[in-house]
Design a protein around this motif. Structure first.
Motif, mmCIF file in Angstrom:
data_model
loop_
_atom_site.group_PDB
_atom_site.id
_atom_site.type_symbol
_atom_site.label_atom_id
_atom_site.label_comp_id
_atom_site.label_asym_id
_atom_site.label_seq_id
_atom_site.Cartn_x
_atom_site.Cartn_y
_atom_site.Cartn_z
ATOM 1 N N THR A 1 0.805 -1.229 0.000
ATOM 2 C CA THR A 1 0.000 0.000 0.000
ATOM 3 C C THR A 1 0.834 1.274 0.000
ATOM 4 O OG1 THR A 1 -0.120 -0.050 2.423
ATOM 5 C CG2 THR A 1 -1.892 -1.155 1.210
ATOM 6 N N GLY A 2 2.129 1.161 0.219
ATOM 7 C CA GLY A 2 2.960 2.358 0.265
ATOM 8 C C GLY A 2 4.263 2.043 0.976
ATOM 9 N N PHE A 3 4.904 3.095 1.499
ATOM 10 C CA PHE A 3 6.175 2.909 2.195
ATOM 11 C C PHE A 3 6.184 3.721 3.479
ATOM 12 C CE2 PHE A 3 7.267 1.586 -2.050
ATOM 13 C CZ PHE A 3 8.156 0.547 -1.848
ATOM 14 N N TYR A 4 6.815 3.150 4.492
ATOM 15 C CA TYR A 4 7.161 3.888 5.705
ATOM 16 C C TYR A 4 8.672 4.054 5.665
ATOM 17 C CZ TYR A 4 8.303 4.823 10.560
ATOM 18 O OH TYR A 4 8.809 5.379 11.717
ATOM 19 N N LYS A 5 9.130 5.307 5.507
ATOM 20 C CA LYS A 5 10.529 5.552 5.181
ATOM 21 C C LYS A 5 10.815 4.781 3.881
ATOM 22 C CE LYS A 5 11.779 6.577 9.948
ATOM 23 N NZ LYS A 5 12.686 6.330 11.073
ATOM 24 N N ASN A 6 11.713 3.773 3.937
ATOM 25 C CA ASN A 6 11.980 2.979 2.732
ATOM 26 C C ASN A 6 11.447 1.550 2.842
ATOM 27 O OD1 ASN A 6 13.482 5.047 1.329
ATOM 28 N ND2 ASN A 6 15.127 4.691 2.816
ATOM 29 N N CYS A 7 10.652 1.324 3.871
ATOM 30 C CA CYS A 7 10.147 -0.018 4.142
ATOM 31 C C CYS A 7 8.728 -0.172 3.596
ATOM 32 C CB CYS A 7 10.150 -0.263 5.652
ATOM 33 S SG CYS A 7 9.398 -1.810 6.151
ATOM 34 N N PRO A 8 8.437 -1.273 2.902
ATOM 35 C CA PRO A 8 7.075 -1.455 2.380
ATOM 36 C C PRO A 8 6.028 -1.538 3.484
ATOM 37 C CG PRO A 8 8.613 -2.981 1.337
ATOM 38 C CD PRO A 8 9.346 -2.348 2.477
ATOM 39 N N LYS A 9 4.876 -0.904 3.221
ATOM 40 C CA LYS A 9 3.682 -1.078 4.048
ATOM 41 C C LYS A 9 2.774 -2.056 3.322
ATOM 42 C CE LYS A 9 2.073 3.091 4.303
ATOM 43 N NZ LYS A 9 1.230 4.248 4.704
ATOM 44 N N VAL A 10 2.186 -2.968 4.070
ATOM 45 C CA VAL A 10 1.326 -3.971 3.440
ATOM 46 C C VAL A 10 0.019 -4.083 4.210
ATOM 47 C CG1 VAL A 10 3.349 -5.278 2.671
ATOM 48 C CG2 VAL A 10 2.180 -5.955 4.783
ATOM 49 N N LYS A 11 -0.986 -4.588 3.538
ATOM 50 C CA LYS A 11 -2.213 -4.991 4.233
ATOM 51 C C LYS A 11 -2.522 -6.425 3.849
ATOM 52 C CE LYS A 11 -5.852 -3.444 1.034
ATOM 53 N NZ LYS A 11 -7.071 -2.622 0.893
ATOM 54 N N PHE A 12 -3.033 -7.163 4.801
ATOM 55 C CA PHE A 12 -3.393 -8.554 4.570
ATOM 56 C C PHE A 12 -4.632 -8.615 3.685
ATOM 57 C CE2 PHE A 12 -6.170 -12.097 5.802
ATOM 58 C CZ PHE A 12 -5.353 -13.179 5.507
#
Length: 645
Positions: free
Chosen positions: A469-480
Motif C-alpha cells: 500500500t505504500g512505504f514507511y521511510k523505505n520499508c514497504p507497508k502492506v495490508k493482509f
C-alpha cells in the motif's frame, strides 16, 4: 485511588528519613567507617525511598483498588520493564526501515551463521549462501511438508536438526484452513511479541495509563508433551511459567489456566467488570469480541450478583484450587460497583463498553470478519479498535504504526527478524515462480508472502497474500488480503474473500438499517454437488458459489419481508461481476459459472460450526477464526441442517 498506596508511600518515605538520620547519628557516636554507615543505613534508606517513590507513582495512576501492594509492585516492574525494552525495540525497528535491503542481507547472514551447522544446514549447504541472490538461486521454495520429518525429530529430542536455536516448545498452528502444523520456537518469541505490543500501545495511545489493568479474554489451550518433554501448544496458550506475568490483567493469574470456554469467559468478564478503571480489552479477533458481548447480554445479571456478593457461580466447572483462589480474590464483594454495572446494562448495549469502563482507551483485536466499523457505531462507541501487529505462528511480519487509519489496517514490515520474499499474485501457482525482495516490489500490487526465519524455515510459503500500500521511510507497508486456502476457485477464477465481502456488503446495503450480518461463509458447490442440482440451467455448467448467512435484526424481530435469498444471490453475482473481471467472464460469457445460491441459517449455526472445528482441528478458542470458506463436506452439512425456512 486506593488510600493504602498513599499510606504506604508516606510510611516508606518517613522510614527512609528515620533510617538515614539514625545511621548518621549512630555513625558519629560510634565513629564507624563510612562504608559501614552506607551498608547499615544508606542502603536501607535508599531502598525505602525508592519504594516510596514507586508507590507514589502507583498511587497517582489508575491502579486497580483491589491490588495488594505486592501485586501493584509486580505490575509496575513488569510494565515499565516492557515499556523500556519495547521502546528500544521500536527504535531498532524504525532504524531498520531506513535501509531495508542492507538489513535483510544482515539478517540472512545471522540466520545462516546460526543454522549452517545443523543437519538441515549441511544437507542444503546453507554455508555456501552469502547473499539474498544466492538464497534465491540455491534454496528451493518450501512448504511445511518439506520440514515435517525434521520437526518430528525435534519433537523426539534431537538437537541441531533444523535450527541452532534452543527449541523450548512446538507451536501448533490453528489448522482452520487446513491441517495444523508444529513450528519450533523458543520462549523469547512470545515475550518479544508482548513487549512490542505494550510499547506500541503506549506510544500510539499516550492516554493509556501503564498501571491500568487490561481485560484479556482468554480460554487456555491444552498443553501436550512431546517424547522429550517439549511443550506442544498453540501460540496463545499460557504455559505455567507465564502465569506470574499475568498480574497485569484484570483477572487473577490462575484464571488464565481455565480451559473451558464458558467458565473462562465468565471469570474474565467477572473480574473485568469489577474494575471500572480497565484501560484496554484484548480479544485476539473481533469475532471473539462479538461472542463476549453476546455472552454479557445473556449473563450480566448473574455477573452483577457475583460482583456484589463476592461469590463465584457454583455452576461453573472449575478446578477446586482455582475456584478457591478466585473466590479469595473476590473478597467480600463490591455492591457499589455491582450497582454501576447493573444500571449501565439496563440502559441497553449501545455504547456499553465506554459506559462500563469510562477510562477504556482501546480494544486490541484483529478485525478478521470486518466488524470494526460496526462495533465503533454500536457497543464500542468512543473506543478505538486497533490491531497492533501482523503476526503468524512462525514470525512477526509487521507493525501497525497507524492506529487511527480508516479502512483496513496497514503494517510496516518487520525486517529485523526474517527475510521476506514476494511472489506476484498472478505467478503464485506456477511451479517455480519469480520472487522479489523488499526493495523490488511495487505499490498497488498483490503478492504471496514468504520468509526465511531463524528457527529453520527457509523460503517458506505459508499461504498469506498481501497488498503493498505504500512505504514507511523505505520499508514497504502492506495490508493482509486473504489466505490462499480461502480462494474461491471453481474454474480458475480465483476470487478472494476481500472481493466476496465487498460484494456481499453492497448486496445487503438496502437493509443495512434494519439487518446486520453476524457471520457468513461460502462454499464451492462441488463439496456437495448432489444437494445443489436444482440450481442448474440449460446450457450452463452446474458449478456455483453457495452462501450461508447468519443475519440478525436490530430490533430482534423477523427479517424484512423483501429480503429474499434469491434476490440477494442475484445482487451478489452482479457485484462480483463488477469487481472481478475473470468471474464476470466466466459468469456472463463462457457460462462456466452459474447463479449463486444463498441460504439464511438459524441463529447459533456458526456457533455449532465453531464447536465442530475446535473439536476436530488443532485450533484453540483464542486463535479461532470463523472460516470464510467451507472446505469440508462435514462443515457444509452443519450449515444445511440449520437452514432458516
Amino acid at each position: 485511588m486506593a488510600i493504602k498506596f498513599y499510606i504506604a508511600t508516606i510510611f516508606l518515605l518517613l522510614a527512609s528519613i528515620v533510617i538515614g538520620s539514625f545511621g548518621i547519628v549512630f555513625a558519629k557516636e560510634c565513629l564507624l567507617p563510612w562504608y559501614l554507615v552506607v551498608a547499615l543505613a544508606g542502603v536501607p534508606s535508599l531502598l525505602c525511598f525508592t519504594l516510596g517513590v514507586v508507590l507514589y507513582i502507583i498511587a497517582t495512576q489508575l491502579t486497580p483498588e483491589h491490588y495488594s501492594i505486592y501485586a501493584a509492585l509486580l505490575h509496575f516492574i513488569i510494565k515499565y520493564h516492557r515499556l523500556y525494552a519495547g521502546a528500544r525495540m521500536l527504535r531498532r525497528f524504525r532504524a531498520s526501515c531506513e535501509k531495508p535491503r542492507k538489513v535483510q542481507e544482515d539478517v540472512l547472514q545471522q540466520i545462516i551463521r546460526m543454522n549452517k551447522y545443523t543437519d538441515y544446514g549441511r544437507q542444503c549447504n546453507l554455508g555456501d549462501i552469502h547473499s539474498l541472490q544466492e538464497l534465491q538461486r540455491k534454496h528451493p521454495l518450501t512448504e511445511y511438508s518439506h520440514y515435517k520429518s525434521l520437526v518430528d525429530r525435534v519433537g523426539r529430542g534431537e538437537k541441531n536438526v533444523i535450527t541452532g536455536e534452543k527449541v523450548t516448545r512446538l507451536i501448533l498452528t490453528s489448522g482452520t484452513t487446513g491441517e495444523g502444523k508444529k513450528i519450533p520456537q523458543d520462549g523469547y518469541f512470545a515475550d518479544n511479541i508482548m513487549t512490542l505490543q505494550e510499547a506500541l500501545q503506549h506510544e500510539m495511545f499516550p492516554g493509556l495509563n501503564p498501571m491500568q489493568s487490561r481485560l484479556k479474554i482468554h480460554c487456555n489451550g491444552k498443553i501436550r508433551q512431546s517424547k522429550c518433554d517439549l511443550n506442544i501448544a498453540t501460540g496463545m496458550t499460557v504455559e505455567p511459567y507465564m502465569v506470574k506475568y499475568m498480574v497485569v490483567y484484570s483477572s487473577p493469574p490462575d484464571s488464565f489456566m481455565i480451559e473451558k470456554v464458558h467458565e473462562a469467559t465468565y471469570v474474565h468478564l467477572l473480574f473485568g467488570l469489577r474494575d471500572r478503571n480497565v484501560g484496554c480489552i484484548y480479544a485476539t479477533f473481533s469475532s471473539l469480541l462479538l461472542e463476549v458481548l453476546n455472552f454479557l447480554q445473556i449473563n450480566w445479571k448473574k455477573l452483577v450478583e457475583d460482583i456484589s456478593c463476592g461469590t463465584l457461580d457454583p455452576k461453573l466447572e472449575l478446578d477446586p484450587c482455582i475456584r478457591r483462589n478466585l473466590t479469595n480474590a473476590l473478597g467480600s464483594g463490591d455492591s457499589r460497583r455491582a450497582l454501576e454495572v447493573q444500571k449501565e446494562c439496563e440502559k441497553g448495549f449501545d455504547g456499553i463498553l465506554k459506559r462500563l469502563w469510562p477510562h477504556l482507551k482501546l480494544i486490541s483485536a484483529i478485525d478478521n470478519v470486518g466488524l470494526r466499523d460496526c462495533f465503533k457505531q454500536s457497543a464500542a462507541k468512543g473506543v478505538e479498535i486497533y490491531s497492533p501487529m501482523y503476526v503468524s505462528s512462525e514470525t512477526l511480519i509487521g507493525l501497525n504504526l497507524w492506529p487511527f487509519n480508516t479502512g483496513e489496517e496497514e503494517y510496516a514490515l518487520n525486517l529485523s527478524d526474517s527475510v521476506f520474499e514476494f511472489i506476484p499474485e498472478e505467478d503464485m501457482d506456477k511451479p517455480n515462480p519469480p520472487t522479489y525482495f523488499v526493495d523490488e516490489i511495487e505499490v498497488g500490487r498483490n503478492y504471496e508472502l514468504l520468509f526465511t526465519q531463524r528457527y529453520g524455515l527457509c523460503r517458506y510459503k505459508f499461504g498469506d497474500v498481501i497488498k503493498v500500500t505504500g512505504f514507511y521511510k523505505n520499508c514497504p507497508k502492506v495490508k493482509f488480503l486473504y489466505r490462499k486456502a480461502t480462494l474461491m476457485n471453481l474454474v480458475g477464477e480465483k476470487v478472494d474473500q476481500g472481493v466476496i465481502q465487498e460484494s456481499l456488503k453492497e448486496a445487503l446495503s438496502p437493509w443495512a438499517d434494519s439487518t446486520e450480518l453476524s457471520y457468513y461463509s461460502v462454499a464451492e458447490n462441488t463439496l456437495r454437488n448432489d444437494l445443489f442440482l436444482e440450481n442448474s440451467e440449460a446450457g450452463q455448467s452446474n458449478v456455483f458459489y453457495v452462501y450461508f448467512l447468519e443475519l440478525t435484526t436490530t430490533d430482534g424481530g423477523k427479517l424484512p419481508s423483501d429480503l429474499k435469498p434469491e434476490l440477494l444471490a442475484q445482487e451478489i453475482d452482479k457485484n462480483l461481476c463488477k469487481r472481478h473481471e475473470i468471474f464476470n467472464r466466466h459468469f456472463n460469457f463462457t457460462n462456466f459459472l452459474t447463479h449463486s445460491k444463498v441460504y439464511f441459517v438459524k441463529t447459533g449455526t456458526f456457533h455449532q460450526l465453531r464447536e465442530y472445528i475446535l473439536a476436530t482441528t488443532t485450533t484453540s478458542r483464542t486463535q479461532f477464526k470463523m472460516p470464510l470458506k467451507l472446505r469440508t463436506e462435514e462443515m457444509t452439512d452443519i450449515m444445511l441442517k440449520n437452514i432458516h425456512h
